[in-house]
Design a protein around this motif. Sequence first.
Motif, PDB file in Angstrom:
ATOM      1  N   THR A 169     -28.701  31.159 -36.771  1.00 50.97           N
ATOM      2  CA  THR A 169     -28.235  30.003 -35.992  1.00 50.97           C
ATOM      3  C   THR A 169     -28.383  30.244 -34.499  1.00 50.97           C
ATOM      4  O   THR A 169     -28.781  29.337 -33.748  1.00 50.97           O
ATOM      5  N   VAL A 170     -28.068  31.477 -34.050  1.00 53.75           N
ATOM      6  CA  VAL A 170     -28.150  31.778 -32.615  1.00 53.75           C
ATOM      7  C   VAL A 170     -29.556  32.185 -32.195  1.00 53.75           C
ATOM      8  O   VAL A 170     -29.820  32.407 -31.015  1.00 53.75           O
ATOM      9  N   GLY A 171     -30.480  32.313 -33.171  1.00 54.96           N
ATOM     10  CA  GLY A 171     -31.864  32.601 -32.836  1.00 54.96           C
ATOM     11  C   GLY A 171     -32.248  34.057 -32.847  1.00 54.96           C
ATOM     12  O   GLY A 171     -33.392  34.403 -32.526  1.00 54.96           O
ATOM     13  N   PHE A 172     -31.322  34.951 -33.229  1.00 53.08           N
ATOM     14  CA  PHE A 172     -31.662  36.381 -33.272  1.00 53.08           C
ATOM     15  C   PHE A 172     -32.612  36.673 -34.431  1.00 53.08           C
ATOM     16  O   PHE A 172     -33.550  37.463 -34.299  1.00 53.08           O
ATOM     17  N   LEU A 173     -32.363  36.027 -35.588  1.00 53.47           N
ATOM     18  CA  LEU A 173     -33.249  36.162 -36.741  1.00 53.47           C
ATOM     19  C   LEU A 173     -34.007  34.862 -36.959  1.00 53.47           C
ATOM     20  O   LEU A 173     -33.459  33.781 -36.761  1.00 53.47           O
ATOM     21  N   ASP A 174     -35.268  34.966 -37.360  1.00 56.02           N
ATOM     22  CA  ASP A 174     -36.030  33.790 -37.753  1.00 56.02           C
ATOM     23  C   ASP A 174     -35.595  33.361 -39.145  1.00 56.02           C
ATOM     24  O   ASP A 174     -35.041  34.145 -39.915  1.00 56.02           O
ATOM     25  N   ARG A 175     -35.868  32.103 -39.483  1.00 48.78           N
ATOM     26  CA  ARG A 175     -35.528  31.602 -40.820  1.00 48.78           C
ATOM     27  C   ARG A 175     -36.297  32.347 -41.899  1.00 48.78           C
ATOM     28  O   ARG A 175     -35.846  32.454 -43.028  1.00 48.78           O
ATOM     29  N   ASP A 176     -37.477  32.853 -41.562  1.00 41.76           N
ATOM     30  CA  ASP A 176     -38.288  33.589 -42.530  1.00 41.76           C
ATOM     31  C   ASP A 176     -38.639  34.957 -41.951  1.00 41.76           C
ATOM     32  O   ASP A 176     -39.787  35.365 -41.931  1.00 41.76           O
ATOM     33  N   GLU A 177     -37.625  35.653 -41.499  1.00 44.44           N
ATOM     34  CA  GLU A 177     -37.841  36.944 -40.849  1.00 44.44           C
ATOM     35  C   GLU A 177     -38.483  37.964 -41.782  1.00 44.44           C
ATOM     36  O   GLU A 177     -39.232  38.838 -41.348  1.00 44.44           O
ATOM     37  N   LEU A 178     -38.194  37.841 -43.073  1.00 45.24           N
ATOM     38  CA  LEU A 178     -38.730  38.805 -44.027  1.00 45.24           C
ATOM     39  C   LEU A 178     -40.256  38.773 -44.053  1.00 45.24           C
ATOM     40  O   LEU A 178     -40.905  39.807 -44.198  1.00 45.24           O
ATOM     41  N   ALA A 179     -40.846  37.573 -43.909  1.00 35.80           N
ATOM     42  CA  ALA A 179     -42.302  37.469 -43.863  1.00 35.80           C
ATOM     43  C   ALA A 179     -42.858  38.132 -42.606  1.00 35.80           C
ATOM     44  O   ALA A 179     -43.950  38.703 -42.619  1.00 35.80           O
ATOM     45  N   ASN A 180     -42.086  38.088 -41.520  1.00 37.45           N
ATOM     46  CA  ASN A 180     -42.533  38.705 -40.276  1.00 37.45           C
ATOM     47  C   ASN A 180     -42.611  40.222 -40.374  1.00 37.45           C
ATOM     48  O   ASN A 180     -43.342  40.866 -39.627  1.00 37.45           O
ATOM     49  N   THR A 181     -41.830  40.814 -41.295  1.00 32.90           N
ATOM     50  CA  THR A 181     -41.855  42.274 -41.457  1.00 32.90           C
ATOM     51  C   THR A 181     -43.101  42.735 -42.192  1.00 32.90           C
ATOM     52  O   THR A 181     -43.410  43.923 -42.196  1.00 32.90           O
ATOM     53  N   LYS A 182     -43.796  41.804 -42.841  1.00 30.01           N
ATOM     54  CA  LYS A 182     -44.987  42.120 -43.634  1.00 30.01           C
ATOM     55  C   LYS A 182     -44.676  43.135 -44.735  1.00 30.01           C
ATOM     56  O   LYS A 182     -45.549  43.879 -45.182  1.00 30.01           O
ATOM     57  N   SER A 183     -43.422  43.166 -45.171  1.00 28.51           N
ATOM     58  CA  SER A 183     -43.015  44.110 -46.220  1.00 28.51           C
ATOM     59  C   SER A 183     -42.284  43.375 -47.340  1.00 28.51           C
ATOM     60  O   SER A 183     -41.625  43.997 -48.156  1.00 28.51           O
ATOM     61  N   GLU A 184     -42.423  42.055 -47.363  1.00 23.95           N
ATOM     62  CA  GLU A 184     -41.685  41.256 -48.332  1.00 23.95           C
ATOM     63  C   GLU A 184     -41.994  41.672 -49.762  1.00 23.95           C
ATOM     64  O   GLU A 184     -41.099  41.843 -50.593  1.00 23.95           O
ATOM     65  N   GLY A 185     -43.288  41.857 -50.047  1.00 24.75           N
ATOM     66  CA  GLY A 185     -43.682  42.243 -51.396  1.00 24.75           C
ATOM     67  C   GLY A 185     -43.112  43.590 -51.800  1.00 24.75           C
ATOM     68  O   GLY A 185     -42.661  43.771 -52.935  1.00 24.75           O
ATOM     69  N   PHE A 186     -43.117  44.538 -50.874  1.00 20.91           N
ATOM     70  CA  PHE A 186     -42.601  45.869 -51.190  1.00 20.91           C
ATOM     71  C   PHE A 186     -41.092  45.836 -51.410  1.00 20.91           C
ATOM     72  O   PHE A 186     -40.569  46.521 -52.292  1.00 20.91           O
ATOM     73  N   LEU A 187     -40.383  45.039 -50.619  1.00 16.10           N
ATOM     74  CA  LEU A 187     -38.930  44.941 -50.793  1.00 16.10           C
ATOM     75  C   LEU A 187     -38.580  44.323 -52.148  1.00 16.10           C
ATOM     76  O   LEU A 187     -37.647  44.778 -52.830  1.00 16.10           O
ATOM     77  N   TYR A 188     -39.342  43.296 -52.547  1.00  9.02           N
ATOM     78  CA  TYR A 188     -39.099  42.711 -53.863  1.00  9.02           C
ATOM     79  C   TYR A 188     -39.471  43.689 -54.974  1.00  9.02           C
ATOM     80  O   TYR A 188     -38.846  43.706 -56.035  1.00  9.02           O
TER      81      TYR A 188
END
Length: 382
Positions: free
Chosen positions: A241-260
Amino acid sequence: METILEFDVIQSGLALLLFLALGDFLSTLGKGILPSILVAGLLYTGCSWAGLVPADLFQRAGLSALSSIAMLLLILHMGASMSIKELWANWRVVALATASFVCQLIMLFLVIGGIFGLNVAVGGLPGGSAVAMIVQERARELGYDHIVVLSVLILSVQALVACPIAVWGVRREARSLLAHPEKMDEDVPITSQKPKSPKGGSTYLALCKLYAAAWAAARLELLTGVSRYILCIFLGVLLATVGFLDRDELANTKSEGFLYFLMMSSILSGFSAATPEKLLQVLPMLAAVLGCEICSIVLFAPLIGRVLGFSRVMSIALGVNVMIGFPLNLMLSQEVVGYLTKDPVERVFLTEQLGSKMVIAGLTSTTILATATASVLISLMH
């Protein structure tokens, strides 16, 4: 030859990925009748019983230490992806999902807790992968392998039980809407909104922000005693809400697949505790838990829905979302719509109404309530 086929870090990780990939392939081949994690788990269990793979495959792959932080990052992502405005616009859906979940929880503790004990009632909590991981982590700490097996089976089987009910409810409601278009309300559909593309930027900065939020949740847990998992949900909402995290921050890490992969591997490891003896031990508990939860939804959701202005069938379909979750609930709605009509206008009409309600009901019950409840109630397990 024995050394070449030794289950070291690399071979153990490869075996886990093979089980998950096979589960996904066979589930797709079977048109999703069985969830991929259940198929993978059955394959893993069979190979483990036959002595083809070790029971501690997850630990040998060196992934056990990473699963905890992966869970925190994923829960933060779930919180950051939520929109308070969308939830407020669909307050009746939120109210129905909340009331249905509370009734389900009360019946679970009254019936299952009374028959099998408090530990089984906590182990039988409905919800998604985050709930399963929270419950299983606590059960492993206490040495309750049968609770781990129960939680894994509930995660794998609940969607199989609930999906036909959800499809029945959505199909009946869709036909009613097509016959009487005036029934369509003014709720704001979330499916009509285009998802925002990731902003890009530094991968390390994105990971740093998520880790900082996870660190804050862990330290706040020490100060307040509130579970870090529930804190991650609210921190995700607040920081997005305050803008510190993006709504899709996980995609920005480029590690979404590995985390899942870490999350699904951790859940898959729970099947290793499913010896034939333990499996027979938990089957009556599994049947009782699922029967109790379905009966609760079928009995109470229509009563609550009548007060809130929903039809009986739609109330039941929204109520079972806690056992389905996103994205399966949206996929089911889209499949029903595609089956009922080929008219583009009617498809948009139905998808926006039914799809949005199903997604918000799942977001409310599975993402928020179930995860928060599991974080609090695991302290009751002794």
